[in-house]
Design a protein around this motif. Structure first.
Motif, PDB file in Angstrom:
ATOM      1  N   THR A 141       0.847  -1.194   0.000  1.00 17.89           N
ATOM      2  CA  THR A 141       0.000   0.000   0.000  1.00 17.89           C
ATOM      3  C   THR A 141       0.876   1.236   0.000  1.00 17.89           C
ATOM      4  OG1 THR A 141      -1.949   1.020   1.011  1.00 17.89           O
ATOM      5  CG2 THR A 141      -0.262   0.179   2.521  1.00 17.89           C
ATOM      6  N   PHE A 142       0.397   2.296  -0.615  1.00 16.91           N
ATOM      7  CA  PHE A 142       1.231   3.446  -0.902  1.00 16.91           C
ATOM      8  C   PHE A 142       1.008   4.589   0.079  1.00 16.91           C
ATOM      9  CE2 PHE A 142       0.495   1.353  -5.118  1.00 16.91           C
ATOM     10  CZ  PHE A 142       1.723   0.687  -5.113  1.00 16.91           C
ATOM     11  N   HIS A 143       2.101   5.070   0.615  1.00 17.70           N
ATOM     12  CA  HIS A 143       2.191   6.151   1.590  1.00 17.70           C
ATOM     13  C   HIS A 143       1.739   5.733   2.987  1.00 17.70           C
ATOM     14  CE1 HIS A 143       2.192   9.910   3.663  1.00 17.70           C
ATOM     15  NE2 HIS A 143       0.902   9.827   3.869  1.00 17.70           N
ATOM     16  N   ALA A 144       0.533   5.189   3.114  1.00 25.36           N
ATOM     17  CA  ALA A 144       0.023   4.823   4.439  1.00 25.36           C
ATOM     18  C   ALA A 144      -1.058   3.765   4.291  1.00 25.36           C
ATOM     19  CB  ALA A 144      -0.555   6.056   5.152  1.00 25.36           C
ATOM     20  N   LYS A 145      -1.295   3.050   5.376  1.00 24.83           N
ATOM     21  CA  LYS A 145      -2.412   2.106   5.373  1.00 24.83           C
ATOM     22  C   LYS A 145      -3.720   2.874   5.253  1.00 24.83           C
ATOM     23  CE  LYS A 145      -0.219  -1.560   8.115  1.00 24.83           C
ATOM     24  NZ  LYS A 145      -0.264  -2.366   9.352  1.00 24.83           N
ATOM     25  N   LYS A 146      -4.744   2.182   4.735  1.00 26.64           N
ATOM     26  CA  LYS A 146      -6.086   2.726   4.656  1.00 26.64           C
ATOM     27  C   LYS A 146      -6.935   2.029   5.723  1.00 26.64           C
ATOM     28  CE  LYS A 146      -4.237   4.666   1.057  1.00 26.64           C
ATOM     29  NZ  LYS A 146      -2.963   3.931   0.966  1.00 26.64           N
ATOM     30  N   PRO A 147      -8.117   2.536   6.048  1.00 25.91           N
ATOM     31  CA  PRO A 147      -8.908   1.952   7.144  1.00 25.91           C
ATOM     32  C   PRO A 147      -9.102   0.443   7.056  1.00 25.91           C
ATOM     33  CG  PRO A 147      -9.842   4.060   6.538  1.00 25.91           C
ATOM     34  CD  PRO A 147      -8.740   3.787   5.541  1.00 25.91           C
ATOM     35  N   VAL A 148      -9.343  -0.084   5.863  1.00 30.18           N
ATOM     36  CA  VAL A 148      -9.608  -1.521   5.742  1.00 30.18           C
ATOM     37  C   VAL A 148      -8.398  -2.359   6.140  1.00 30.18           C
ATOM     38  CG1 VAL A 148      -8.913  -1.806   3.326  1.00 30.18           C
ATOM     39  CG2 VAL A 148     -10.715  -3.254   4.287  1.00 30.18           C
ATOM     40  N   HIS A 149      -7.203  -1.830   5.940  1.00 29.63           N
ATOM     41  CA  HIS A 149      -5.998  -2.592   6.271  1.00 29.63           C
ATOM     42  C   HIS A 149      -5.901  -2.881   7.772  1.00 29.63           C
ATOM     43  CE1 HIS A 149      -4.248  -0.634   2.450  1.00 29.63           C
ATOM     44  NE2 HIS A 149      -4.537  -1.894   2.169  1.00 29.63           N
ATOM     45  N   LEU A 150      -6.593  -2.097   8.574  1.00 29.22           N
ATOM     46  CA  LEU A 150      -6.533  -2.264  10.027  1.00 29.22           C
ATOM     47  C   LEU A 150      -7.584  -3.233  10.559  1.00 29.22           C
ATOM     48  CD1 LEU A 150      -6.034   1.485  11.051  1.00 29.22           C
ATOM     49  CD2 LEU A 150      -4.304  -0.193  10.376  1.00 29.22           C
ATOM     50  N   GLN A 151      -8.465  -3.716   9.703  1.00 26.88           N
ATOM     51  CA  GLN A 151      -9.545  -4.599  10.128  1.00 26.88           C
ATOM     52  C   GLN A 151      -9.058  -6.048  10.181  1.00 26.88           C
ATOM     53  OE1 GLN A 151     -12.072  -2.710  11.090  1.00 26.88           O
ATOM     54  NE2 GLN A 151     -10.918  -1.013  10.162  1.00 26.88           N
ATOM     55  N   LYS A 152      -9.463  -6.772  11.214  1.00 29.43           N
ATOM     56  CA  LYS A 152      -9.015  -8.156  11.384  1.00 29.43           C
ATOM     57  C   LYS A 152      -9.434  -9.038  10.209  1.00 29.43           C
ATOM     58  CE  LYS A 152      -8.777  -8.234  16.432  1.00 29.43           C
ATOM     59  NZ  LYS A 152      -9.291  -8.853  17.691  1.00 29.43           N
TER      60      LYS A 152
END
Length: 264
Positions: A227-238
């Protein structure tokens, strides 16, 4: 923004950051080049590590950069990579990856899932692909394109849909994700396992998605997501872990702190 100590940005915030970066001199084209360059490097290194692990060579595993270099030598034409590209900027990132892998000696095939790209930077990067020894298949023109793929891939790059995807996969996008997941090593139907790497997000998953019931179960199941620059909200979901695999954040040159403080 932070959640449980992890930095992330929403899709809307990412668009603002990209626009401000462009206005500050880091062009959209340069960001695409940076994204593709970082992704290609990560993918080739991971492919080298997997290859070394298969050979069960402790020395090789301990020196991944050297193995990566050996895989991109004259004999690396035996390493087959399929790069699935959409018609937006995610596909443009994929074209950069395809070009750089070809330049390193990989046997690369690009699959245009929804036809020719529609954004200018992606069009430019497809032009750079066309002047190289890269096979290009167009699913929009040839409904048998996936059947024309020759042999089993060692690497699959998923650059079909980006973080802004919403809804359900359909038509060629659905066909492509089903094909990719055949080779990912997940499920009873899996064939010989390939390294599956998704750019920014597994295709079929929205970047701001936080509810599992809204996820399309046919989305790509990747071994790693770059992922580019930073994680997005979905990346933090289990629930996203089984689709994203390892999540690697790639720097594309955006100075977030500076850009948030720019006067408008």
């Amino acid at each position: 923004m932070k959640s449980n100590g992890e930095h992330f940005v929403t899709c809307g915030q990412m668009k603002v950051l990209e626009r401000r970066a462009d206005e500050s001199g880091l062009s959209y084209y340069r960001m695409m080049e940076n994204a593709g360059t970082e992704a290609a490097s990560i993918i080739m290194e991971r492919a080298a590590y997997r290859n070394a692990s298969k050979e069960d060579s402790a020395a090789a595993v301990s020196d991944v950069p050297k193995v990566a270099e050996s895989m991109t030598s004259a004999g690396s034409k035996s390493v087959k990579a399929y790069v699935f590209c959409g018609k937006g900027n995610n596909g443009g990132d994929g074209f950069v990856v395809a070009r750089l892998m070809c330049d390193k000696g990989y046997d690369v095939t690009v699959i245009l899932v929804d036809g020719e790209p529609k954004t200018q930077d992606a069009v430019t990067n497809l032009g750079l692909v066309r002047v190289r020894d890269i096979n290009i298949l167009d699913m929009a023109e040839n409904n048998r394109a996936l059947m024309d793929l020759d042999g089993e891939p060692d690497i699959i790059v998923d650059a079909i849909y980006g973080t802004g995807f919403k809804g359900k996969l359909k038509s060629n996008g659905l066909k492509a994700t089903i094909y990719i997941n055949k080779y990912s090593g997940y499920g009873d139907a899996a064939q010989t396992q390939a390294l599956v790497a998704s750019l920014d997000i597994p295709s079929g998953m929205g970047g701001d998605l936080i509810e599992k019931q809204e996820l399309d179960g046919n989305c790509v199941m990747a071994h790693c997501t770059i992922t580019f620059h930073a994680k997005k909200p979905v990346h933090l979901q289990k629930f996203a872990k089984q689709y994203c695999g390892d999540i690697v954040v790639a720097d594309i040159g955006i100075d977030e702190e500076k850009l948030w403080n720019i006067e408008i």
